[in-house]
Write a protein that holds these residues in place. Structure first.
Motif, PDB file in Angstrom:
ATOM      1  N   PRO A 200       0.829  -1.219   0.000  1.00 42.80           N
ATOM      2  CA  PRO A 200       0.000   0.000   0.000  1.00 42.80           C
ATOM      3  C   PRO A 200       0.863   1.267   0.000  1.00 42.80           C
ATOM      4  N   TYR A 201       1.816   1.347   0.916  1.00 41.48           N
ATOM      5  CA  TYR A 201       2.797   2.429   0.894  1.00 41.48           C
ATOM      6  C   TYR A 201       4.125   1.849   0.458  1.00 41.48           C
ATOM      7  N   LYS A 202       4.824   2.567  -0.406  1.00 44.16           N
ATOM      8  CA  LYS A 202       6.144   2.101  -0.842  1.00 44.16           C
ATOM      9  C   LYS A 202       7.215   2.600   0.124  1.00 44.16           C
ATOM     10  N   VAL A 203       7.004   3.801   0.674  1.00 47.24           N
ATOM     11  CA  VAL A 203       8.014   4.446   1.503  1.00 47.24           C
ATOM     12  C   VAL A 203       7.324   5.097   2.698  1.00 47.24           C
ATOM     13  N   ALA A 204       8.023   5.128   3.845  1.00 44.05           N
ATOM     14  CA  ALA A 204       7.544   5.927   4.983  1.00 44.05           C
ATOM     15  C   ALA A 204       8.669   6.863   5.412  1.00 44.05           C
ATOM     16  N   VAL A 205       8.311   8.107   5.697  1.00 42.26           N
ATOM     17  CA  VAL A 205       9.305   9.098   6.126  1.00 42.26           C
ATOM     18  C   VAL A 205       9.149   9.310   7.633  1.00 42.26           C
ATOM     19  N   LEU A 206      10.264   9.127   8.354  1.00 41.76           N
ATOM     20  CA  LEU A 206      10.206   9.152   9.814  1.00 41.76           C
ATOM     21  C   LEU A 206      11.291  10.068  10.398  1.00 41.76           C
ATOM     22  N   PRO A 207      10.923  11.248  10.901  1.00 41.47           N
ATOM     23  CA  PRO A 207      11.928  12.045  11.615  1.00 41.47           C
ATOM     24  C   PRO A 207      12.211  11.392  12.971  1.00 41.47           C
ATOM     25  N   LEU A 208      13.475  11.366  13.368  1.00 37.08           N
ATOM     26  CA  LEU A 208      13.831  10.652  14.601  1.00 37.08           C
ATOM     27  C   LEU A 208      13.101  11.223  15.817  1.00 37.08           C
ATOM     28  N   SER A 209      12.937  12.547  15.850  1.00 39.79           N
ATOM     29  CA  SER A 209      12.170  13.133  16.945  1.00 39.79           C
ATOM     30  C   SER A 209      11.288  14.247  16.395  1.00 39.79           C
ATOM     31  N   LYS A 210      10.487  14.820  17.307  1.00 40.99           N
ATOM     32  CA  LYS A 210       9.552  15.864  16.857  1.00 40.99           C
ATOM     33  C   LYS A 210      10.190  17.244  16.859  1.00 40.99           C
ATOM     34  N   ARG A 211      11.509  17.314  17.038  1.00 41.21           N
ATOM     35  CA  ARG A 211      12.178  18.625  17.040  1.00 41.21           C
ATOM     36  C   ARG A 211      11.929  19.329  15.714  1.00 41.21           C
ATOM     37  N   GLU A 212      11.691  20.632  15.815  1.00 41.00           N
ATOM     38  CA  GLU A 212      11.207  21.390  14.663  1.00 41.00           C
ATOM     39  C   GLU A 212      12.080  21.234  13.411  1.00 41.00           C
ATOM     40  N   GLN A 213      13.411  21.322  13.618  1.00 44.07           N
ATOM     41  CA  GLN A 213      14.295  21.262  12.440  1.00 44.07           C
ATOM     42  C   GLN A 213      14.170  19.919  11.712  1.00 44.07           C
ATOM     43  N   LEU A 214      14.049  18.867  12.521  1.00 46.15           N
ATOM     44  CA  LEU A 214      13.929  17.526  11.922  1.00 46.15           C
ATOM     45  C   LEU A 214      12.608  17.365  11.181  1.00 46.15           C
ATOM     46  N   VAL A 215      11.545  17.856  11.830  1.00 44.06           N
ATOM     47  CA  VAL A 215      10.216  17.743  11.218  1.00 44.06           C
ATOM     48  C   VAL A 215      10.177  18.533   9.908  1.00 44.06           C
ATOM     49  N   THR A 216      10.762  19.722   9.917  1.00 45.25           N
ATOM     50  CA  THR A 216      10.773  20.544   8.694  1.00 45.25           C
ATOM     51  C   THR A 216      11.478  19.807   7.559  1.00 45.25           C
TER      52      THR A 216
ATOM     53  N   ILE B 180      11.244   5.308  17.409  1.00 49.37           N
ATOM     54  CA  ILE B 180      11.534   4.899  16.031  1.00 49.37           C
ATOM     55  C   ILE B 180      11.317   3.394  15.854  1.00 49.37           C
ATOM     56  N   GLY B 181      11.647   2.632  16.909  1.00 48.43           N
ATOM     57  CA  GLY B 181      11.455   1.171  16.834  1.00 48.43           C
ATOM     58  C   GLY B 181       9.987   0.832  16.644  1.00 48.43           C
ATOM     59  N   ARG B 182       9.121   1.500  17.402  1.00 49.00           N
ATOM     60  CA  ARG B 182       7.672   1.273  17.277  1.00 49.00           C
ATOM     61  C   ARG B 182       7.182   1.639  15.883  1.00 49.00           C
ATOM     62  N   ARG B 183       7.760   2.718  15.353  1.00 48.37           N
ATOM     63  CA  ARG B 183       7.319   3.170  14.026  1.00 48.37           C
ATOM     64  C   ARG B 183       7.761   2.199  12.927  1.00 48.37           C
TER      65      ARG B 183
ATOM     66  N   GLN C  68       5.220   0.096  10.350  1.00 45.43           N
ATOM     67  CA  GLN C  68       5.367   0.030   8.887  1.00 45.43           C
ATOM     68  C   GLN C  68       5.537  -1.422   8.420  1.00 45.43           C
ATOM     69  N   ASP C  69       6.266  -2.221   9.220  1.00 49.73           N
ATOM     70  CA  ASP C  69       6.420  -3.651   8.880  1.00 49.73           C
ATOM     71  C   ASP C  69       5.048  -4.317   8.806  1.00 49.73           C
ATOM     72  N   GLU C  70       4.210  -3.954   9.774  1.00 47.53           N
ATOM     73  CA  GLU C  70       2.904  -4.607   9.896  1.00 47.53           C
ATOM     74  C   GLU C  70       1.962  -4.280   8.738  1.00 47.53           C
ATOM     75  N   ILE C  71       2.232  -3.156   8.049  1.00 46.24           N
ATOM     76  CA  ILE C  71       1.391  -2.844   6.877  1.00 46.24           C
ATOM     77  C   ILE C  71       2.165  -3.075   5.578  1.00 46.24           C
ATOM     78  N   GLY C  72       3.388  -3.584   5.703  1.00 49.18           N
ATOM     79  CA  GLY C  72       4.111  -4.026   4.509  1.00 49.18           C
ATOM     80  C   GLY C  72       4.868  -2.957   3.745  1.00 49.18           C
ATOM     81  N   THR C  73       5.199  -1.838   4.375  1.00 53.48           N
ATOM     82  CA  THR C  73       5.949  -0.777   3.672  1.00 53.48           C
ATOM     83  C   THR C  73       7.389  -1.245   3.434  1.00 53.48           C
ATOM     84  N   PRO C  74       7.824  -1.334   2.164  1.00 52.81           N
ATOM     85  CA  PRO C  74       9.149  -1.913   1.902  1.00 52.81           C
ATOM     86  C   PRO C  74      10.312  -1.083   2.449  1.00 52.81           C
ATOM     87  N   LEU C  75      10.213   0.249   2.385  1.00 55.63           N
ATOM     88  CA  LEU C  75      11.366   1.068   2.755  1.00 55.63           C
ATOM     89  C   LEU C  75      10.961   2.211   3.684  1.00 55.63           C
TER      90      LEU C  75
END
Ligand code: ATP
Length: 446
Positions: free
Chosen positions: A339-355, A378-381, A385-392
């Motif tokens: 369903p999703y090919k890619v997921a984008v995950l910032p390590l934390s919610k810090r503004e610079q990372l989120v931007t 990040i481990g939970r995230r 993604q594994d559980e919904i099959g996102t490859p990367l």
């Protein structure tokens, strides 16, 4: 890797993660009708797209069609559905539950042990009325298969394309059957989708083409990652063949309830074009340039179910793997189906990372269905993604702000590599399309 997954696990995952919901759930649901949720609709579109790509786009002998669901009532008389598209129904005299007698292994009601009535034929077509009156003359049917739309358009397609025999017409779309017994989740429902091909060939070449299509369709499932040991071919015995069929193979999948039909491939001979010629009065034949004769083509029909394929791909992809002290649930979908090919995950919610992460997210969305997640560890995230099959997964960390690099993490191997942001799209594309084209197991970083 487990060979058989319990259906309950798939039903529960589908519900929990938004693949499939019961229809009209807030009203208590509607028997054997299902709604495809945000992830389900993507998987379903991908199944149909993979079929269309292999069967229409990549072939030079196939064209598509999208015929209407409601057709002239004569179509269903000519096809034999009005007279014969029925199942033997028995009813319990005590609890009034109804059963398809061919499904029963006992002679009493499986629910309460009550006495059963004699079987009577029950037509599986849904009837409705066209126009403002409910007169018999206005009866129309919801199509129980998409095939007839292709037979009745044979001449239209022949006259508007430059196709000569052998060639095929392909179509996907909804079909409806008022099934007596349903169940096994989306395996047998009353509203479902089919992917059907009617392939027109010269009589005498039909056996060869029949073989071609049995192989072609079997391999399609394998190319999309389905395990060979879960698939088999079963030839219909002579007394099992439908009245129109000269030969028929089922492609069967090892569902949790046992080997069951995923797709049927039939050699229908000239039955359909002869019937429609008889009932419509329009000749549906073909001028053979070589012999200068008019012939009625034979038809090879590979008929697959979208929902059944969906279920088989989901069951086949499901796995529970030991991971440190826990178990990770993962859907090993082929990249073309995920369903999703890619997921984008910032390590934390810090503004610079989120931007930075949102910039990458916006950049990838036009290319692939991309998910974004910045909640929890990040481990939970990764697990989600594994559980919904996102490859990367693409992870942006503090180091990324300094060196303009991000981490790509692969679902199947859990390996990680660091890549420059300005090469991200090219690398993701290579990883994803590598699998799409070569049918290799999902990318490993090695
Ligand atoms: P079954 O005997 O399992 O009901 P069938 O032999 O009647 O199936 P076909 O008429 O050959 O099925 O239809 C072609 C394909 O359409 C099937 O292989 C299946 O994938 C799909 N299909 C048919 N009926 C249903 C249904 N009620 N729900 C979901 N898919 C269906």
């Amino acid at each position: 890797m487990s060979t058989k997954v319990e259906m309950e696990k798939i039903v529960s995952l589908s519900r929990r993660r938004g693949f499939i919901f019961p229809s009209s759930e807030i009203y208590g649901g509607l028997s054997s009708c299902w709604d495809y949720g945000p992830l389900g609709v993507e998987l379903k579109r991908n199944v149909k797209q993979a079929w269309w790509q292999a069967m229409v786009q990549e072939r030079d002998d196939m064209v598509g069609l999208d015929a209407s669901i409601l057709m002239h009532p004569q179509v269903w008389i000519a096809s034999g559905h009005v007279a014969g598209f029925s199942d033997p129904l028995v009813e319990c005299r005590s609890c009034h539950q109804r059963w398809r007698s061919t499904d029963l292994k006992v002679t009493v009601c499986p629910a309460c042990g009550g006495e059963l009535t004699e079987p009577r034929q029950f037509n599986l077509m849904f009837k409705t009325f066209m126009g403002p009156t409910e007169a018999d003359a206005d009866v129309v049917y919801l199509r129980p298969e998409t095939a007839q739309g292709m037979f009745v358009n044979f001449e239209n397609v022949l006259n508007t394309t430059r196709k000569r025999l052998p060639f095929g017409i392909a179509q996907t779309g909804k079909s409806f059957r008022n099934e007596i017994t349903t169940g096994n989740f989306i395996f047998r429902s009353r509203e479902f989708e089919q992917m059907e091909i009617e392939f027109f060939v010269k009589p005498g070449t039909d056996k060869r083409w029949f073989e071609h299509w049995v192989n072609e369709r079997f391999n399609w499932y394998l190319k999309l990652g389905m395990k060979k040991e879960h698939l088999r071919l079963r030839q219909h015995a002579k007394d099992e063949l439908a009245h129109y069929a000269r030969d028929c193979y089922d492609i069967e999948y090892l569902f949790p309830m046992g080997w069951s039909e995923l797709e049927g491939i039939a050699n229908r001979g000239d039955f359909d074009l002869v019937q429609h010629t008889k009932f419509s009065g329009k000749s549906l034949d073909y001028f053979d340039e070589e012999t200068k004769e008019r012939i009625v083509p034979y038809i090879i029909e590979p008929s697959a179910g979208v929902d059944r394929s969906f279920l088989a791909f989901l069951l086949d992809a499901y796995d529970e793997e030991p991971d440190k002290n826990e178990t990770r649930t993962v859907l090993h979908f082929h990249a073309a189906l995920a369903p999703y090919k890619v997921a984008v995950l910032p390590l934390s919610k810090r503004e610079q990372l989120v931007t930075q992460a949102k910039k990458i997210y916006a950049d990838l969305r036009p290319l692939w269905m991309t998910d974004y997640d910045d909640t929890q560890s990040i481990g939970r995230r990764y697990r989600r993604q594994d559980e919904i099959g996102t490859p990367l997964c693409v992870t942006i960390d503090f180091q990324s702000l300094e060196d303009n690099q991000v981490t790509i993490r692969a679902r199947d191997t859990m390996e990680q590599i660091r890549v420059p942001i300005n090469e991200l799209k090219t690398i993701l594309s290579a990883k994803l399309s590598g699998e799409l084209l070569s049918n290799q197991p999902l990318w490993s970083a090695k």
